[in-house]
Write an enzyme that holds these catalytic residues in place. Structure first.
Site, PDB file in Angstrom:
ATOM      1  N   TRP A   1      44.567  20.073  72.071  1.00 26.72           N
ATOM      2  CA  TRP A   1      45.784  19.472  71.122  1.00 26.72           C
ATOM      3  C   TRP A   1      45.764  18.090  71.419  1.00 26.72           C
ATOM      4  O   TRP A   1      46.027  17.558  72.440  1.00 26.72           O
ATOM      5  CB  TRP A   1      47.286  20.019  71.592  1.00 26.72           C
ATOM      6  CG  TRP A   1      48.425  19.576  70.544  1.00 26.72           C
ATOM      7  CD1 TRP A   1      48.358  19.495  69.441  1.00 26.72           C
ATOM      8  CD2 TRP A   1      49.079  18.361  71.319  1.00 26.72           C
ATOM      9  NE1 TRP A   1      49.543  18.584  68.863  1.00 26.72           N
ATOM     10  CE2 TRP A   1      49.793  17.772  70.057  1.00 26.72           C
ATOM     11  CE3 TRP A   1      49.322  17.935  72.533  1.00 26.72           C
ATOM     12  CZ2 TRP A   1      50.762  16.964  70.310  1.00 26.72           C
ATOM     13  CZ3 TRP A   1      50.286  16.820  72.554  1.00 26.72           C
ATOM     14  CH2 TRP A   1      51.053  16.363  71.685  1.00 26.72           C
TER      15      TRP A   1
ATOM     16  N   GLU B   1      44.448  23.273  68.245  1.00 28.03           N
ATOM     17  CA  GLU B   1      45.856  23.455  68.079  1.00 28.03           C
ATOM     18  C   GLU B   1      46.263  22.457  66.992  1.00 28.03           C
ATOM     19  O   GLU B   1      46.237  21.141  67.181  1.00 28.03           O
ATOM     20  CB  GLU B   1      46.749  23.278  69.184  1.00 28.03           C
ATOM     21  CG  GLU B   1      48.114  23.598  69.044  1.00 28.03           C
ATOM     22  CD  GLU B   1      48.963  23.532  70.384  1.00 28.03           C
ATOM     23  OE1 GLU B   1      48.328  23.240  71.383  1.00 28.03           O
ATOM     24  OE2 GLU B   1      50.180  23.767  70.333  1.00 28.03           O
TER      25      GLU B   1
ATOM     26  N   LYS C   1      49.264  21.169  64.246  1.00 31.58           N
ATOM     27  CA  LYS C   1      50.678  20.581  64.252  1.00 31.58           C
ATOM     28  C   LYS C   1      51.153  19.919  63.202  1.00 31.58           C
ATOM     29  O   LYS C   1      50.507  19.272  62.439  1.00 31.58           O
ATOM     30  CB  LYS C   1      51.280  19.693  65.650  1.00 31.58           C
ATOM     31  CG  LYS C   1      52.422  19.044  65.845  1.00 31.58           C
ATOM     32  CD  LYS C   1      52.639  18.748  67.259  1.00 31.58           C
ATOM     33  CE  LYS C   1      53.995  18.455  67.498  1.00 31.58           C
ATOM     34  NZ  LYS C   1      54.392  18.039  68.797  1.00 31.58           N
TER      35      LYS C   1
ATOM     36  N   ASP D   1      50.941  27.457  67.314  1.00 36.65           N
ATOM     37  CA  ASP D   1      52.048  27.087  68.336  1.00 36.65           C
ATOM     38  C   ASP D   1      53.228  27.456  67.480  1.00 36.65           C
ATOM     39  O   ASP D   1      53.389  26.881  66.203  1.00 36.65           O
ATOM     40  CB  ASP D   1      52.207  25.829  68.682  1.00 36.65           C
ATOM     41  CG  ASP D   1      53.181  25.187  69.461  1.00 36.65           C
ATOM     42  OD1 ASP D   1      54.487  25.745  69.207  1.00 36.65           O
ATOM     43  OD2 ASP D   1      53.017  24.890  70.712  1.00 36.65           O
TER      44      ASP D   1
ATOM     45  N   HIS E   1      54.979  24.532  65.468  1.00 40.46           N
ATOM     46  CA  HIS E   1      54.448  23.785  64.778  1.00 40.46           C
ATOM     47  C   HIS E   1      54.325  23.831  63.370  1.00 40.46           C
ATOM     48  O   HIS E   1      53.208  23.394  62.724  1.00 40.46           O
ATOM     49  CB  HIS E   1      52.957  23.406  65.595  1.00 40.46           C
ATOM     50  CG  HIS E   1      52.764  22.872  66.629  1.00 40.46           C
ATOM     51  ND1 HIS E   1      51.764  22.342  67.316  1.00 40.46           N
ATOM     52  CD2 HIS E   1      53.784  22.692  67.643  1.00 40.46           C
ATOM     53  CE1 HIS E   1      52.035  22.076  68.552  1.00 40.46           C
ATOM     54  NE2 HIS E   1      53.374  21.964  68.704  1.00 40.46           N
TER      55      HIS E   1
ATOM     56  N   HIS F   1      50.552  29.784  70.974  1.00 37.54           N
ATOM     57  CA  HIS F   1      51.611  29.128  71.765  1.00 37.54           C
ATOM     58  C   HIS F   1      52.915  29.677  71.598  1.00 37.54           C
ATOM     59  O   HIS F   1      53.520  29.224  70.791  1.00 37.54           O
ATOM     60  CB  HIS F   1      51.290  27.634  71.680  1.00 37.54           C
ATOM     61  CG  HIS F   1      50.545  27.086  72.622  1.00 37.54           C
ATOM     62  ND1 HIS F   1      50.069  25.532  72.553  1.00 37.54           N
ATOM     63  CD2 HIS F   1      49.460  27.511  73.525  1.00 37.54           C
ATOM     64  CE1 HIS F   1      49.384  25.344  73.758  1.00 37.54           C
ATOM     65  NE2 HIS F   1      49.020  26.532  74.100  1.00 37.54           N
TER      66      HIS F   1
ATOM     67  N   ASP G   1      60.388  20.875  66.803  1.00 38.06           N
ATOM     68  CA  ASP G   1      59.513  21.469  67.546  1.00 38.06           C
ATOM     69  C   ASP G   1      59.972  21.295  68.828  1.00 38.06           C
ATOM     70  O   ASP G   1      59.418  20.525  69.906  1.00 38.06           O
ATOM     71  CB  ASP G   1      57.949  20.861  67.365  1.00 38.06           C
ATOM     72  CG  ASP G   1      57.128  21.369  68.648  1.00 38.06           C
ATOM     73  OD1 ASP G   1      57.354  22.639  68.874  1.00 38.06           O
ATOM     74  OD2 ASP G   1      56.053  20.632  68.856  1.00 38.06           O
TER      75      ASP G   1
ATOM     76  N   ASP H   1      60.921  23.174  71.476  1.00 38.05           N
ATOM     77  CA  ASP H   1      60.362  23.839  72.592  1.00 38.05           C
ATOM     78  C   ASP H   1      61.293  24.598  73.693  1.00 38.05           C
ATOM     79  O   ASP H   1      61.430  24.255  74.586  1.00 38.05           O
ATOM     80  CB  ASP H   1      59.403  22.778  73.408  1.00 38.05           C
ATOM     81  CG  ASP H   1      58.030  22.550  72.878  1.00 38.05           C
ATOM     82  OD1 ASP H   1      57.537  23.400  72.747  1.00 38.05           O
ATOM     83  OD2 ASP H   1      57.768  21.325  72.696  1.00 38.05           O
TER      84      ASP H   1
ATOM     85  N   ASP I   1      54.308  28.059  75.468  1.00 35.84           N
ATOM     86  CA  ASP I   1      54.432  26.644  75.552  1.00 35.84           C
ATOM     87  C   ASP I   1      55.949  26.413  74.936  1.00 35.84           C
ATOM     88  O   ASP I   1      56.259  26.113  73.874  1.00 35.84           O
ATOM     89  CB  ASP I   1      53.322  26.167  74.266  1.00 35.84           C
ATOM     90  CG  ASP I   1      53.422  24.452  74.525  1.00 35.84           C
ATOM     91  OD1 ASP I   1      54.068  23.978  75.394  1.00 35.84           O
ATOM     92  OD2 ASP I   1      52.867  23.878  73.591  1.00 35.84           O
TER      93      ASP I   1
HETATM   94  C1  RNT Z   1      52.727  19.704  71.684  1.00 35.82           C
HETATM   95  C2  RNT Z   1      51.643  20.876  71.831  1.00 35.82           C
HETATM   96  C3  RNT Z   1      50.925  21.172  72.993  1.00 35.82           C
HETATM   97  C4  RNT Z   1      51.771  20.746  74.174  1.00 35.82           C
HETATM   98  C5  RNT Z   1      50.986  21.048  75.361  1.00 35.82           C
HETATM   99  C6  RNT Z   1      51.709  20.474  76.698  1.00 35.82           C
HETATM  100  O1  RNT Z   1      53.275  19.809  70.330  1.00 35.82           O
HETATM  101  O2  RNT Z   1      52.456  22.212  71.443  1.00 35.82           O
HETATM  102  O3  RNT Z   1      50.451  22.479  73.335  1.00 35.82           O
HETATM  103  O4  RNT Z   1      52.927  21.345  74.156  1.00 35.82           O
HETATM  104  O5  RNT Z   1      49.930  20.754  75.508  1.00 35.82           O
HETATM  105 ZN    ZN Z   2      51.327  24.030  71.825  1.00 36.47          ZN
END
Ligand code: RNT
Ligand code: ZN
Length: 420
Positions: free
Chosen positions: A188, A227, A229, A260, A263, A287, A295, A297, A327
């Protein structure tokens, strides 16, 4: 297995009720037992890592909010926290490392110098603790990160990150060989722009060239994931590695696309993407996260998004083609609690999906019995799945129900609260 009459009784009743609708709870438990979730090492220390060099702050458009005391400060603390979390999660799981978590022994090892040796102690630790390892290249939080890395028109910057990423693939290969199981490596990068760029094509062309070069070395014991986003903080107008970009790349080059769950546009269904990817890309990496308005998290909880996603994996019979990683990073609450609650929520979603009677909904559908399909879908929501979950915990010798909370509070009192 410990004895627990209440859990056993409730399970027996649940097993009978599920049997009545055509579900074999034993089979569901057996399948759940085999699902390894890849825990993200970076929840333990707010994505800090063990580099002594670097700018010291988290860059790349990602953010950890909160300053709850007790984050892991070094490799020993991080390992201890992860083992604590794992001890409260039923089943056997994997650990996903980022390159910045190498065992650098206090030395400055720049990203273009890292070698498999820096992960030797991790490989041994993984073996000793029954955790297989996955890997991630790290292009953020470094003086050369800027806004562009693998898509940079600056050849020096681009070459630095190509070298880094190629080394990470080599490390992943060594890990995969060591553990006799492929190491899943995720790429990523944050590359993008705060304002609308003059043109979008050139950066994507450069990224494609960089990836082609990075992937020109073939490996047998690691798997590559890319990955996508939507946008990063401070990089809102343009993301080089968008979903279209990586979907195109993955489908045409046979690479795994990482989804993810934070994302995408908030109204987009990630669950809906699974079946399409399965037709065009070799496997899927997830993820699992929880976006709140962006995003953000947040810790994964058992919500509709995650249950829909789990159901898709199970209905597609794709457990062998979907790698499930976590993640999220939350520093507003106990970090180990965040691991355990989020991982258990992910497993609960999978259990719910596994408790659907196999083939029954599909049969109703093909016979045009749409009312019965709807009624069963609704009924499944209030079936006694919690009793099956508790049995899963009991059989795995981990606390059922809320009992894990006390363990985490004790570890906080004895260990993490003493870290100043
Ligand atoms: C960031 C991505 C990525 C990170 C990690 C730390 O938006 O989701 O995967 O969160 O690699
Ligand atoms: Zn991620």
């Amino acid at each position: 297995m410990k004895k627990d009459i209440a859990i056993e009784k409730a399970y027996d009743a649940a097993r009978d009720r599920y049997a009545a609708i055509g579900t074999d709870t034993e089979k569901a438990l057996e399948t759940l037992q085999k699902i390894s979730i890849s825990l993200h090492c970076w929840q333990a220390d707010d994505v800090s890592g063990f580099e002594t060099k670097g700018e010291g702050s988290l860059t790349g458009g990602i953010q950890v909010t909160g300053n709850y005391p007790g984050r892991a400060r070094d490799i020993d603390e991080l390992r201890s926290d992860i083992l604590k979390a794992a001890s409260l999660i039923p089943g056997r799981h994997r650990l996903s490392l980022h390159e910045i978590y190498g065992d650098f022994q206090g030395k400055v090892v720049d990203r273009n110098e890292v070698t498999p040796e820096h992960f030797r102690s991790w490989m041994q630790w993984g073996e000793e603790n029954g955790m297989k390892l996955d890997f991630n290249s790290t292009s953020f939080s470094h003086p050369k990160s800027g806004n562009l890395t693998l898509s940079s028109p600056d050849e020096g910057i681009r070459r630095f990150w190509i070298e880094h990423t190629m080394r990470c693939r080599q490390i992943s290969e060594e890990i995969g060989k060591y553990q006799n199981d492929p190491c899943i490596m995720n790429i990523w990068i944050h590359d993008g722009s705060k304002e609308v760029p003059a043109g979008r094509l050139e950066y994507r062309r450069i990224l494609k060239d960089s990836l082609d070069e990075i992937f020109s070395v073939e490996y047998a014991d690691m798997k590559d994931c890319i990955e996508a986003k939507l946008f990063g903080i401070g990089l809102e107008s343009y993301t080089v590695g968008s979903y279209d970009f990586y979907l195109g790349y993955g489908a045409s080059k046979g690479k795994i696309v990482t989804l993810d769950t934070g994302h995408f546009h908030l109204t987009e269904s990630i669950a809906d993407k699974v079946s399409s990817l399965l037709l065009f890309t070799p496997e899927i990496m997830l993820h699992v996260s929880r976006p709140v308005r962006w995003d953000s998290d947040h810790v994964v909880i058992l919500n509709d998004d995650i249950t829909d996603l789990a159901r898709e994996i199970i209905r597609c019979k794709a457990l062998d083609r979907v790698h499930i990683g976590l993640d999220y990073f939350d520093a507003t609450i106990n970090r180990i609690g965040a691991y355990v609650t989020g991982t258990r929520a992910t497993q609960k979603a999978l259990l719910l999906a596994l408790l659907e009677p196999e083939g029954v909904l599909g049969k109703y559908e093909s016979e045009g019995r749409c009312f019965e399909r709807l009624a069963l879908q609704e009924e499944l929501k209030s079936m006694p799945w919690g009793a099956v979950w508790d049995m899963f915990c009991l059989r795995n010798d981990v606390p059922a129900g809320l009992d894990y909370v006390g363990d985490i509070l004790k570890y906080e009192a004895d260990v993490t609260s003493l870290r100043k």
